[in-house]
Scaffold this motif. Structure first.
Motif, mmCIF file in Angstrom:
data_model
loop_
_atom_site.group_PDB
_atom_site.id
_atom_site.type_symbol
_atom_site.label_atom_id
_atom_site.label_comp_id
_atom_site.label_asym_id
_atom_site.label_seq_id
_atom_site.Cartn_x
_atom_site.Cartn_y
_atom_site.Cartn_z
ATOM 1 N N LEU A 373 0.833 -1.208 0.000
ATOM 2 C CA LEU A 373 0.000 0.000 0.000
ATOM 3 C C LEU A 373 0.863 1.252 0.000
ATOM 4 N N GLU A 374 1.972 1.224 0.733
ATOM 5 C CA GLU A 374 2.883 2.371 0.739
ATOM 6 C C GLU A 374 3.471 2.610 -0.649
ATOM 7 N N LEU A 376 1.991 1.840 -3.499
ATOM 8 C CA LEU A 376 0.916 2.423 -4.310
ATOM 9 C C LEU A 376 0.727 3.899 -3.987
ATOM 10 N N ALA A 377 0.812 4.231 -2.701
ATOM 11 C CA ALA A 377 0.628 5.625 -2.279
ATOM 12 C C ALA A 377 1.749 6.518 -2.821
ATOM 13 N N ALA A 380 1.150 7.440 -6.305
ATOM 14 C CA ALA A 380 0.049 8.393 -6.449
ATOM 15 C C ALA A 380 0.532 9.827 -6.298
ATOM 16 N N LYS A 407 -4.013 4.122 -8.945
ATOM 17 C CA LYS A 407 -4.335 2.870 -8.256
ATOM 18 C C LYS A 407 -4.616 3.080 -6.772
ATOM 19 N N TYR A 408 -3.858 3.967 -6.119
ATOM 20 C CA TYR A 408 -4.089 4.132 -4.678
ATOM 21 C C TYR A 408 -5.440 4.794 -4.421
ATOM 22 N N PHE A 411 -7.905 2.075 -4.762
ATOM 23 C CA PHE A 411 -7.890 1.232 -3.568
ATOM 24 C C PHE A 411 -8.604 1.928 -2.415
ATOM 25 N N TYR A 412 -8.278 3.205 -2.194
ATOM 26 C CA TYR A 412 -8.797 3.889 -1.006
ATOM 27 C C TYR A 412 -10.310 4.081 -1.084
ATOM 28 N N LEU A 436 -1.116 6.222 5.669
ATOM 29 C CA LEU A 436 -1.835 5.757 4.484
ATOM 30 C C LEU A 436 -3.242 6.341 4.365
ATOM 31 N N SER A 448 -8.039 12.980 -0.873
ATOM 32 C CA SER A 448 -6.643 12.798 -1.261
ATOM 33 C C SER A 448 -5.656 13.424 -0.286
#
Length: 656
Positions: A373-374, A376-377, A380, A407-408, A411-412, A436, A448
């Motif tokens: 996840l990190e 992906l973030a 972003a 993508k993030y 996901f979020y 996150l 965001s």
């Protein structure tokens, strides 16, 4: 031996499902073969697991496999496994009903949206019915391992409103699913009566299956007397897949497409995953993990009765689905496989809760998911080019970069509210989880803004991260409690997920900066409030004392206290709670959920400059105005007056 047929109706939900399937539900018809092979593989896994305690179930045939065969003349395609098999009752239960929880939700989602309907097929584990995409009749013959040959079962249906069940003699354990392919000129079902086509579908969708998938070898036979040649079967069987567990292979030997297809097979999802992580962990505990972040939340993400977790294997032997002990609840959306080299083969769910090895696997897998996840973030929020100059080579794949960057956010939008549960559940990783999280704010409508972004924009002299919780985004953005913050240009985070209020009880600060709800305690902007404002507020409070006492008396059953505030600019009043107290929003949510909640008495804060507040002095309708003031403040934050009819009467009386 065959008994008289028993005709039974389908469960209503199955009948509707079959209607969808037979009306071109799937845009990609070959998916049916993946689903049926996956079911056959699962049946073999279940036999292997049950045979750990009961070896006799193997019936002297321990080599497990799946066989594909076809008959071009009869137009049939058969998928056979020598797995656990079905008894007569199991055939009726498993093939005549959707034996899963959430049937009501399933029915609510049956619609004309083919894409959404296709996803439902997988979510409910009813891939068997996908056979009717290409078949106008399906025959299932099976015998459960351990039952005598005379207790086999034949299940037959044309995919309409009913099915037939017969008791048959079946020497072999396991299941054969025979599809009687449609014979429609407009239909391409006949292409599955071709060995090359079947091998290509297996290679595309089922190459990861750890069992051998066998097909009869064919060879070319020349025709005689000027007759054309043809492919004929040799009677020998060959393996047409790699027949080893995908996660056991080297990463360099696996393509992104293979990773994606494996995810779709184990999750019954029709969308590719957002990200995955494949690792072999060595040390005091040895295991292999292949973990996926889905792109779409399942409909039952919030169903507490639904088991969740990853698939557990021990030395490549399937042990259980949904091993929740291997993944914390707030990461219940993660799919994948964990294969341990250390756990015993007879491990139970109870033993999993107590095992040190399981604890190590859980901690390692949690860190791996948070790491994904990190990553992906980070994608972003790409770092700016040095000196504002961008290398032209960086632009050659803009579309791919834009897809990665989005993508993030994707996901979020699907799982952000679930991730927040980790603040309360996972003390060890609380800081990583906090980094996150994303929110909307008074400076950004999109969800965001992270805590780090907020801190980077804090005004000089600001010593807290300000936030507000509300039921809806509109209620948050228009809350009277934000007025002084908007006036001074101070950003406030807007939190509207139901879990926010609970989760933030476990997060008091971020990177050394305290978090402060604008709806709790008296507003104190510290250095951001000049001396003249402070002095004016003190004078107003002093001159308003008699009126405040009167308001306290009129609202003694509703308000804990009444005080003058500087947080309001345009509104006459607002409600707050004392620092450390339960918010009115959380109390409302608890009551709506049937949970015990205290009867809160909030603090009423009034704007001494507002005309309506000034009108209170000397008014003949003081008590009515006081109650209207309180109830309007309650409505502004999304609450409801305790006596709505009384509120309406008071307003109408004053209007008249």
């Amino acid at each position: 031996m065959t008994s008289a047929s028993t005709k039974l109706p389908f469960q209503a939900e199955v009948a509707q499902l079959l209607h969808l399937v037979t009306h071109a539900l799937y845009s990609n018809k070959e998916i049916f073969l993946r689903e049926l092979i996956s079911n056959a593989s699962d049946a073999c896994d279940k036999l292997r697991f049950e045979a750990l305690d009961h070896p006799a179930l193997y019936e002297d045939q321990a080599d497990l496999n799946v066989r594909l065969s076809f008959d071009a003349v009869a137009r049939t395609l058969t998928i056979t496994d020598n797995g656990i098999g079905l008894s007569r009752d199991e055939a009726i239960d498993n093939l005549g009903t959707i034996a899963k929880s959430g049937t009501k939700d399933f029915m609510a989602r049956l619609s004309g949206d083919q894409k959404a309907d296709a996803q439902l097929i997988g979510q409910f584990g009813v891939g068997f019915y996908s056979g009717f995409i290409v078949a106008d009749k399906i025959t299932v013959e099976s015998r459960r391992a351990g039952l005598p040959a005379e207790e086999g079962v034949r299940w037959t249906s044309g995919g309409a409103g009913d099915f037939e069940v017969d008791v048959i003699t079946r020497p072999a354990r396991g299941t054969s699913v025979t599809l009687h392919l449609r014979n429609d000129e407009k239909d391409s079902a006949g292409e599955y009566l071709n060995a090359w086509k079947l091998k290509s579908v297996v290679g595309k969708y089922s190459d990861h299956i750890s069992l051998p998938i066998l097909m009869e070898k064919e060879e070319w036979k020349e025709g005689e007397n000027d007759q054309p040649g043809e492919m004929v079967k040799t009677g020998e069987w060959e393996t047409v897949n790699k027949a080893n567990a995908l996660w056991s292979r080297s990463k360099k030997d696996i393509t992104p497409e293979q990773y994606s297809e494996f995810y779709k097979a184990i999750s019954h999802d029709f969308e590719a995953p957002l990200a995955w992580s494949h690792n072999r962990v060595e040390g005091s505990t040895e295991y292999t993990q292949l973990l996926y972040i889905p792109a779409k939340a399942p409909f039952d993400l919030w169903n507490r009765e639904k088991s969740a977790g990853v698939k557990l294997y021990v030395k490549r032997v399937f042990i259980m689905d949904d091993a929740e002990a291997l993944m914390p609840s707030y990461l219940r959306f993660v799919k994948g496989v964990i294969d341990s080299a250390d756990l015993p083969l007879n491990v139970s769910r109870e033993l999993l809760q107590e095992s040190r090895d399981v604890k190590a696997i859980r901690e390692g897998s949690t860190k791996r998911v948070l790491g994904m996840l990190e990553d992906l973030a980070k994608k972003a929020t790409p770092a700016p080019a040095e000196d504002g100059v961008t290398d032209v080579t960086d632009k050659k794949d803009d579309a791919a970069a834009e897809d990665e960057a989005g993508k993030y956010a994707k996901f979020y939008a699907e799982f952000g509210a679930v991730l927040k549960e980790g603040l309360g559940e996972d003390h060890a990783n609380r800081e990583r989880i906090a980094k996150l999280l994303r929110f909307a704010s008074t400076a950004s409508d999109s969800v965001s803004v992270g805590f780090a972004d907020y801190k980077a924009r804090m005004k000089e002299g600001q010593d807290a991260i300000y936030y507000i919780t509300a039921d809806t985004m509109a209620a948050a953005k228009n809350s009277p409690q934000l007025e002084v913050f908007k006036k001074k240009g101070i950003e406030v985070l807007l939190m509207t997920d139901r879990v926010d209020e609970w989760a933030l009880n476990y997060l008091n600060e971020f990177d050394g900066t305290p978090l402060q709800s604008v709806a709790k305690g008296a507003v104190d902007l510290g250095k951001l409030q000049d001396e003249a404002e402070k002095k004016a507020a003190e004078e107003a409070a002093e001159s308003f004392k008699p009126l405040l006492e009167k308001l306290k008396e009129a609202l003694k059953d509703k308000a804990e206290d009444v005080r003058v505030t500087t947080r309001l600019v345009d509104s006459p009043a607002c409600l707050v709670v004392q620092d450390g107290g339960m918010s009115t929003q959380l109390a409302r949510m608890l009551k709506q959920a049937g949970q015990p909640a205290p009867d809160l008495k909030p603090v009423l804060e009034v704007n001494a400059e507002h005309a309506l507040v000034r009108k209170l002095e000397g008014s003949a309708h003081f008590d009515d105005l006081a109650n209207i003031l309180f109830d309007q403040a309650l409505l502004a934050e999304g609450g409801m007056p305790a006596d709505p009819a009384a509120y309406v009467r008071r307003v109408n009386a004053l209007l008249v």
